[in-house]
Write an enzyme that holds these catalytic residues in place. Structure first.
Site, PDB file in Angstrom:
ATOM      1  N   CYS A 210       0.848  -1.181   0.000  1.00  0.00           N
ATOM      2  CA  CYS A 210       0.000   0.000   0.000  1.00  0.00           C
ATOM      3  C   CYS A 210       0.890   1.240   0.000  1.00  0.00           C
ATOM      4  O   CYS A 210       1.768   1.367   0.852  1.00  0.00           O
ATOM      5  CB  CYS A 210      -0.910  -0.003   1.227  1.00  0.00           C
ATOM      6  SG  CYS A 210      -1.931   1.470   1.394  1.00  0.00           S
TER       7      CYS A 210
ATOM      8  N   CYS B  74       0.387   3.205   3.535  1.00  0.00           N
ATOM      9  CA  CYS B  74       0.868   2.735   4.841  1.00  0.00           C
ATOM     10  C   CYS B  74       1.941   1.654   4.776  1.00  0.00           C
ATOM     11  O   CYS B  74       2.492   1.278   5.798  1.00  0.00           O
ATOM     12  CB  CYS B  74      -0.317   2.233   5.678  1.00  0.00           C
ATOM     13  SG  CYS B  74      -0.999   0.661   5.117  1.00  0.00           S
TER      14      CYS B  74
ATOM     15  N   CYS C 120      -7.002  -5.050 -18.982  1.00  0.00           N
ATOM     16  CA  CYS C 120      -8.030  -4.098 -18.552  1.00  0.00           C
ATOM     17  C   CYS C 120      -7.479  -2.691 -18.367  1.00  0.00           C
ATOM     18  O   CYS C 120      -8.242  -1.748 -18.195  1.00  0.00           O
ATOM     19  CB  CYS C 120      -8.701  -4.576 -17.265  1.00  0.00           C
ATOM     20  SG  CYS C 120      -7.654  -4.469 -15.803  1.00  0.00           S
TER      21      CYS C 120
ATOM     22  N   CYS D 173      -7.356  -1.119   1.591  1.00  0.00           N
ATOM     23  CA  CYS D 173      -6.293  -1.624   2.455  1.00  0.00           C
ATOM     24  C   CYS D 173      -6.883  -1.858   3.846  1.00  0.00           C
ATOM     25  O   CYS D 173      -7.528  -0.972   4.415  1.00  0.00           O
ATOM     26  CB  CYS D 173      -5.156  -0.609   2.524  1.00  0.00           C
ATOM     27  SG  CYS D 173      -3.856  -1.055   3.704  1.00  0.00           S
TER      28      CYS D 173
ATOM     29  N   CYS E 175      -5.043   0.741   6.598  1.00  0.00           N
ATOM     30  CA  CYS E 175      -5.281   2.195   6.637  1.00  0.00           C
ATOM     31  C   CYS E 175      -6.578   2.629   5.966  1.00  0.00           C
ATOM     32  O   CYS E 175      -6.873   3.810   5.916  1.00  0.00           O
ATOM     33  CB  CYS E 175      -4.099   2.947   6.036  1.00  0.00           C
ATOM     34  SG  CYS E 175      -3.910   2.756   4.254  1.00  0.00           S
TER      35      CYS E 175
ATOM     36  N   HIS F  30      -8.511   3.427  -0.450  1.00  0.00           N
ATOM     37  CA  HIS F  30      -9.096   2.840  -1.661  1.00  0.00           C
ATOM     38  C   HIS F  30      -7.980   2.344  -2.566  1.00  0.00           C
ATOM     39  O   HIS F  30      -7.022   3.068  -2.844  1.00  0.00           O
ATOM     40  CB  HIS F  30      -9.929   3.903  -2.395  1.00  0.00           C
ATOM     41  CG  HIS F  30     -10.384   3.475  -3.748  1.00  0.00           C
ATOM     42  ND1 HIS F  30     -11.462   2.638  -3.935  1.00  0.00           N
ATOM     43  CD2 HIS F  30      -9.912   3.768  -4.974  1.00  0.00           C
ATOM     44  CE1 HIS F  30     -11.634   2.445  -5.225  1.00  0.00           C
ATOM     45  NE2 HIS F  30     -10.696   3.121  -5.881  1.00  0.00           N
TER      46      HIS F  30
ATOM     47  N   HIS G   8     -10.990  -2.161  -7.432  1.00  0.00           N
ATOM     48  CA  HIS G   8     -12.195  -2.996  -7.352  1.00  0.00           C
ATOM     49  C   HIS G   8     -11.837  -4.443  -7.668  1.00  0.00           C
ATOM     50  O   HIS G   8     -10.839  -4.714  -8.332  1.00  0.00           O
ATOM     51  CB  HIS G   8     -13.255  -2.502  -8.339  1.00  0.00           C
ATOM     52  CG  HIS G   8     -13.820  -1.180  -7.955  1.00  0.00           C
ATOM     53  ND1 HIS G   8     -13.217   0.012  -8.318  1.00  0.00           N
ATOM     54  CD2 HIS G   8     -14.899  -0.844  -7.211  1.00  0.00           C
ATOM     55  CE1 HIS G   8     -13.921   1.020  -7.825  1.00  0.00           C
ATOM     56  NE2 HIS G   8     -14.945   0.532  -7.144  1.00  0.00           N
TER      57      HIS G   8
ATOM     58  N   ASP H 229      -8.528 -17.515 -16.547  1.00  0.00           N
ATOM     59  CA  ASP H 229      -7.907 -18.800 -16.231  1.00  0.00           C
ATOM     60  C   ASP H 229      -6.938 -18.599 -15.064  1.00  0.00           C
ATOM     61  O   ASP H 229      -5.724 -18.603 -15.223  1.00  0.00           O
ATOM     62  CB  ASP H 229      -7.175 -19.339 -17.462  1.00  0.00           C
ATOM     63  CG  ASP H 229      -6.646 -20.736 -17.240  1.00  0.00           C
ATOM     64  OD1 ASP H 229      -7.152 -21.441 -16.341  1.00  0.00           O
ATOM     65  OD2 ASP H 229      -5.706 -21.130 -17.960  1.00  0.00           O
TER      66      ASP H 229
ATOM     67  N   ARG I  84     -10.610 -10.983 -10.361  1.00  0.00           N
ATOM     68  CA  ARG I  84      -9.685  -9.986 -10.902  1.00  0.00           C
ATOM     69  C   ARG I  84      -9.699  -8.779  -9.977  1.00  0.00           C
ATOM     70  O   ARG I  84     -10.640  -8.007  -9.953  1.00  0.00           O
ATOM     71  CB  ARG I  84     -10.079  -9.557 -12.309  1.00  0.00           C
ATOM     72  CG  ARG I  84      -9.193  -8.433 -12.850  1.00  0.00           C
ATOM     73  CD  ARG I  84      -9.457  -8.126 -14.317  1.00  0.00           C
ATOM     74  NE  ARG I  84     -10.834  -7.843 -14.606  1.00  0.00           N
ATOM     75  CZ  ARG I  84     -11.361  -6.621 -14.731  1.00  0.00           C
ATOM     76  NH1 ARG I  84     -10.605  -5.544 -14.551  1.00  0.00           N
ATOM     77  NH2 ARG I  84     -12.637  -6.469 -15.017  1.00  0.00           N
TER      78      ARG I  84
ATOM     79  N   CYS J 159      -8.582  -5.472  -9.663  1.00  0.00           N
ATOM     80  CA  CYS J 159      -8.159  -4.426 -10.593  1.00  0.00           C
ATOM     81  C   CYS J 159      -7.721  -3.231  -9.741  1.00  0.00           C
ATOM     82  O   CYS J 159      -8.550  -2.512  -9.198  1.00  0.00           O
ATOM     83  CB  CYS J 159      -9.349  -4.098 -11.487  1.00  0.00           C
ATOM     84  SG  CYS J 159      -9.001  -3.013 -12.834  1.00  0.00           S
TER      85      CYS J 159
END
Length: 144
Positions: A55, A58, A73, A104, A107, A110, A113, A121, A127, A129
């Site tokens: 992160c 933190c 993506c 996280c 802390c 954000h 998603h 696979d 996923r 992302c």
């Protein structure tokens, strides 16, 4: 109480003003305000460096390169966090859709998603992302 003096949840206890000064504008917008970086713009989208993704806010370990995969993506994608307690998941109804936000656990920043059951696979068919600006990569050749 205004946003700049409000203590945050999690282990850090920093105010939003302290976060803003420490992270810089782009990282603050993503990590503390839930923004998203532009697709294909992030530092870690295409990297294949082995190591641990932490992160940016933190320093908590979140993902390992061994769980990273190419999902095409526009953001770094992982099929699992390094530990089940490293992240927390929250319903996100913004932008007129229902998604699962990843934060996280230490802390409450954000990260991005997670999307389930998209036919990748991978061992989990998930996923994660994640915004590159939400991460730092600690290179470690011993991580597969």
């Amino acid at each position: 109480m205004d946003d700049s003096s409000r203590p945050v949840t999690g282990a850090t206890g920093r105010t939003e003003e302290e976060w803003r000064a420490e992270l810089g504008p782009e990282a603050y917008a993503v990590l503390r305000q839930g923004a998203t970086e532009r697709p294909w713009s992030g530092e870690y989208v295409s990297t294949s460096t082995r190591g641990v993704y932490r992160c940016r806010a933190c320093g908590a370990e979140l993902f390992r390169s061994s769980e990273k995969f190419e999902s095409h993506c526009g953001w770094p994608s992982f099929y699992d966090p390094s530990d089940s307690t490293a992240v927390t998941l929250h319903e996100d109804r913004s932008l007129g859709m229902i998604r699962t936000e990843v934060r996280c656990a230490r802390c409450d920043s954000h990260l991005g998603h997670v999307f389930h059951g998209e036919g990748y696979d991978t061992p989990t068919d998930d996923r994660y992302c994640i915004n590159s600006v939400a991460l730092t990569l600690e290179a470690d050749d011993s991580v597969q």
